[in-house]
Design an enzyme around this catalytic site. Structure first.
Site, mmCIF file in Angstrom:
data_model
loop_
_atom_site.group_PDB
_atom_site.id
_atom_site.type_symbol
_atom_site.label_atom_id
_atom_site.label_comp_id
_atom_site.label_asym_id
_atom_site.label_seq_id
_atom_site.Cartn_x
_atom_site.Cartn_y
_atom_site.Cartn_z
ATOM 1 N N GLU A 234 -4.588 -5.348 5.063
ATOM 2 C CA GLU A 234 -3.319 -6.137 5.078
ATOM 3 C C GLU A 234 -2.890 -5.693 3.901
ATOM 4 O O GLU A 234 -3.009 -6.267 2.626
ATOM 5 C CB GLU A 234 -3.736 -7.641 5.264
ATOM 6 C CG GLU A 234 -2.456 -8.333 5.620
ATOM 7 C CD GLU A 234 -1.835 -9.066 4.510
ATOM 8 O OE1 GLU A 234 -1.227 -8.538 3.576
ATOM 9 O OE2 GLU A 234 -1.310 -10.567 5.057
ATOM 10 N N CYS A 268 3.067 -11.544 0.159
ATOM 11 C CA CYS A 268 3.377 -10.375 0.889
ATOM 12 C C CYS A 268 4.480 -10.453 1.965
ATOM 13 O O CYS A 268 4.963 -9.697 2.493
ATOM 14 C CB CYS A 268 1.966 -9.494 1.396
ATOM 15 S SG CYS A 268 1.143 -8.935 0.428
#
Length: 464
Positions: A234, A268
């Site tokens: 990720e 993020c």
């Protein structure tokens, strides 16, 4: 001389904690304990594993103030957000305790056998390489499904948050031991970059999960591929929020402000590029500016603070470079954009409008309280701008028609898209990216199945 992981309070710039790193012998001891714990833990029933995970969640809730303050000290998360992060980590543990049995239930498949099915068997110790920006949530996003599947976890947390990492491992060990489980089901491995590869190439580590930059992900992916080990990555994002002309602009501005500014913009999945249809562009910018300008920047220990400091001095310098370069390239600076005097690593909430493709604030991931607004002539152009990025983590679409939003979502190259709502990670739903934002999925039923052996069983008739 032993390398130290040093935590610097970003509010004051002062060192608050130093933790010695492990050498090769220390890593070997961690891996041996993880392997030994796995041999016992994998034989525990799912119900018994769930009992341990629920007790871990309860222990975290009982200690929420101390755990939250660790985050505030080590990476500057406002205390109100830090408490919420501890609660979200508890939710992850409880969600998998409740649903792992259903997620991992055998799947019956018809064949020429008397009975044929797929069952889900644990792999072994899993390495988790974690960043600093959500120390508790990301640790449990990684570990809760892995533990409930019967794996054990070796956690290589970020050097910025050594106290958080130690607290997580100590709490899990204490609770596991109280409930008769192996105390080493989750261990903290404070190792430098050189030993990460050594851990990943060790025969006892069977898979790796990394949350971090695309550069770090590429390095880990290369080693995992060479070792033929599963990996979930990720990575970074430059997430677009598409605001279409028929959207409720005030509501969109409210939620996008929250998405952009949570954790001082150091997320993020924050909304990093707001792409607005030209016919409502000026109106939206005005609404967005009002909300951003009202945010309180200050000491993260204060209950009034909405935006704390940037986690490190070098990160602040890089963010400021992105702002100044973008302004030089023609972006309009509404407010912010100056490094303040005083202690700590604070950066003001900053609004840039009239940003165009190719400008630094559009082409690089901005990790901080910098809002970027772009204009698109129509919805098709907005989608094209959204996809004009090496990243594909998450996105949001704002429109007066949910059906239209779902249709547009299918055109966006991203791992998850929210229509008229906040982009978030949720234990019930899979999360992950495409392109340079990574591969594999965490959370939901997909997340727990990433680190299992999906073993096919074919049973023929018994003969005597």
């Amino acid at each position: 001389m032993t390398e130290m992981f040093t935590a610097i309070d970003p509010t004051t710039g002062e060192v608050v904690r130093e933790v010695p790193t492990l050498d090769a012998a220390g890593l070997e001891a961690v891996l041996a304990r993880a392997d030994e714990a796995y041999e016992a833990w994998r034989r525990w029933s799912i119900d018994d594993r769930a009992r341990v995970l629920r007790a871990i969640a309860a222990a975290m809730r009982d200690d929420v103030e101390r755990l939250a303050m660790l985050m505030t000290q080590e990476m500057g998360k406002p205390l109100t957000e830090a408490r919420g992060e501890v609660e979200k980590a508890c939710w992850a543990a409880e969600h998998y305790a409740e649903h792992a049995a259903a997620y991992l239930a055998p799947e019956e498949l018809a064949s020429d056998a008397t009975r044929s099915y797929v069952q889900h068997i644990p792999l072994g110790p899993v390495l988790g390489v974690l960043p600093w920006n959500a120390p508790f949530w990301l640790a449990f996003r990684f570990s809760a499904p892995a533990l409930m599947a019967g794996n054990t976890c070796v956690m290589k947390h970020d050097r910025n948050v050594p106290g958080c990492a130690e607290a997580i491992a100590e709490l899990v060990a204490r609770v596991a031991e109280q409930h008769g489980a192996p105390r080493d089901i989750l261990q903290n491995a404070p190792i430098g970059h050189a030993l990460v590869e050594a851990a990943l190439t060790d025969r006892r580590i069977r898979a790796v999960s990394l949350t971090g930059s695309d550069r770090a992900g590429a390095a880990v992916a290369q080693v995992a591929a060479r070792e033929i080990k599963p990996a979930v990555l990720e990575l970074g994002g430059s997430d677009p929020a598409l605001v279409l002309a028929d959207a409720d602009l005030a509501h969109a501005a409210d939620v996008i402000t929250t998405m952009r500014i949570i954790n001082a913009g150091q997320s993020c999945i924050a909304a990093k590029r707001v792409i607005v249809e030209a016919s409502v562009y000026d109106e939206f910018v005005e609404l967005y500016a009002e909300r951003l300008a009202a945010l309180v920047v200050g000491d993260p220990r204060s209950e009034e603070t909405k935006v704390g400091p940037i986690a490190r001095a070098d990160l602040r310098e890089n963010l400021h470079r992105q702002v100044t370069e973008s302004v030089a390239q023609g972006a309009r600076l509404h407010f912010g954009g100056e490094i303040p005097a005083g202690d700590g690593f604070f950066y003001p909430v900053t609004l840039l409008s009239d940003v165009e493709p190719g400008m630094t604030a559009c082409s690089e991931e901005t990790f901080g309280p910098v809002a970027v607004v772009m204009s698109a002539v129509n919805a098709d152009a907005a989608v094209a701008m959204a996809n004009d990025s090496p990243y594909g983590l998450a996105a949001s679409v704002w429109t007066g028609s949910a059906e239209r939003g779902e249709r547009i979502a299918r055109e966006i190259v991203a791992g998850q898209v929210a229509v008229n709502g906040i982009v978030k990670t949720d234990p019930r739903l899979p999360s992950g990216g495409v392109k340079r934002s990574g591969y594999g999925r965490e959370l939901g039923p997909d997340g727990i199945r990433e680190f299992v052996n999906r073993q096919q069983i074919w049973v023929g008739p018994a003969r005597t």
